[in-house]
Design a protein around this motif. Structure first.
Motif, PDB file in Angstrom:
ATOM      1  N   GLU A 121       0.826  -1.200   0.000  1.00 15.25           N
ATOM      2  CA  GLU A 121       0.000   0.000   0.000  1.00 15.25           C
ATOM      3  C   GLU A 121       0.865   1.257   0.000  1.00 15.25           C
ATOM      4  O   GLU A 121       0.575   2.225  -0.713  1.00 15.25           O
ATOM      5  CB  GLU A 121      -0.942   0.000   1.200  1.00 15.25           C
ATOM      6  N   ILE A 122       1.941   1.270   0.769  1.00 13.76           N
ATOM      7  CA  ILE A 122       2.856   2.412   0.798  1.00 13.76           C
ATOM      8  C   ILE A 122       3.509   2.599  -0.568  1.00 13.76           C
ATOM      9  O   ILE A 122       3.585   3.704  -1.089  1.00 13.76           O
ATOM     10  CB  ILE A 122       3.919   2.229   1.908  1.00 13.76           C
ATOM     11  N   THR A 125       1.022   4.031  -3.001  1.00 13.27           N
ATOM     12  CA  THR A 125       0.778   5.451  -2.707  1.00 13.27           C
ATOM     13  C   THR A 125       1.920   6.302  -3.245  1.00 13.27           C
ATOM     14  O   THR A 125       1.710   7.318  -3.903  1.00 13.27           O
ATOM     15  CB  THR A 125       0.622   5.668  -1.190  1.00 13.27           C
ATOM     16  N   LYS A 126       3.150   5.856  -3.013  1.00 11.41           N
ATOM     17  CA  LYS A 126       4.315   6.608  -3.504  1.00 11.41           C
ATOM     18  C   LYS A 126       4.355   6.626  -5.016  1.00 11.41           C
ATOM     19  O   LYS A 126       4.710   7.614  -5.624  1.00 11.41           O
ATOM     20  CB  LYS A 126       5.602   6.021  -2.923  1.00 11.41           C
ATOM     21  N   GLU A 129       2.164   9.239  -6.421  1.00 12.19           N
ATOM     22  CA  GLU A 129       2.623  10.613  -6.188  1.00 12.19           C
ATOM     23  C   GLU A 129       3.617  11.069  -7.246  1.00 12.19           C
ATOM     24  O   GLU A 129       3.863  12.246  -7.390  1.00 12.19           O
ATOM     25  CB  GLU A 129       3.285  10.721  -4.813  1.00 12.19           C
TER      26      GLU A 129
END
Length: 130
Positions: A121-122, A125-126, A129
């Protein structure tokens, strides 16, 4: 194949732990046997519709292949060491939003999978971005 993987008759052996067909609960005590015994347990669990298995080489702690299944659905993990686990990507036969209850994983395995999900998930998300 090394001699340490085979018994006297030349049959390949494996170390495994699995759901007990009698209780339906995971029995964490590992046993070393021929692949045929593991296959028999897997077939017994398949006939009951669900199960959980952990399989490894008799000469090494890792990797460990983990299989949890219920009816026609399964999850396959490859545990490389105590810190790393890979999830086999699905073949899209089940919609990505579908929920399938599988046999409960032992607590220590569940914690590692939860961490893996958080890491993914991290990363996603990155990636969004950038």
């Amino acid at each position: 194949m090394g001699d340490d993987l085979c018994n006297e008759e030349g049959w390949m052996s494996v170390v495994w732990a699995a759901t007990s067909p009698e209780s339906g609960l995971f029995h964490p005590v590992e046993r070393r046997s021929e692949v045929k015994d593991l296959s028999d347990r897997f077939n017994d669990l398949r006939s009951r519709g669900q199960g959980y298995l952990e399989i490894r080489s008799p000469t090494r702690e890792f990797p460990v292949l983990i299989l949890a299944f219920r009816e026609d659905h399964s999850v396959v993990h490859l545990m490389s060491d105590t810190e790393r686990m890979s999830l086999l990507v699905g073949d899209d036969t089940v919609p990505s939003g579908a929920v399938v209850d599988l046999p409960t994983l032992p607590a220590n395995r569940r914690a590692l999978i939860d961490q893996q999900i958080r890491d993914v998930e991290i990363a996603l998300t990155k990636a969004g971005e950038t």
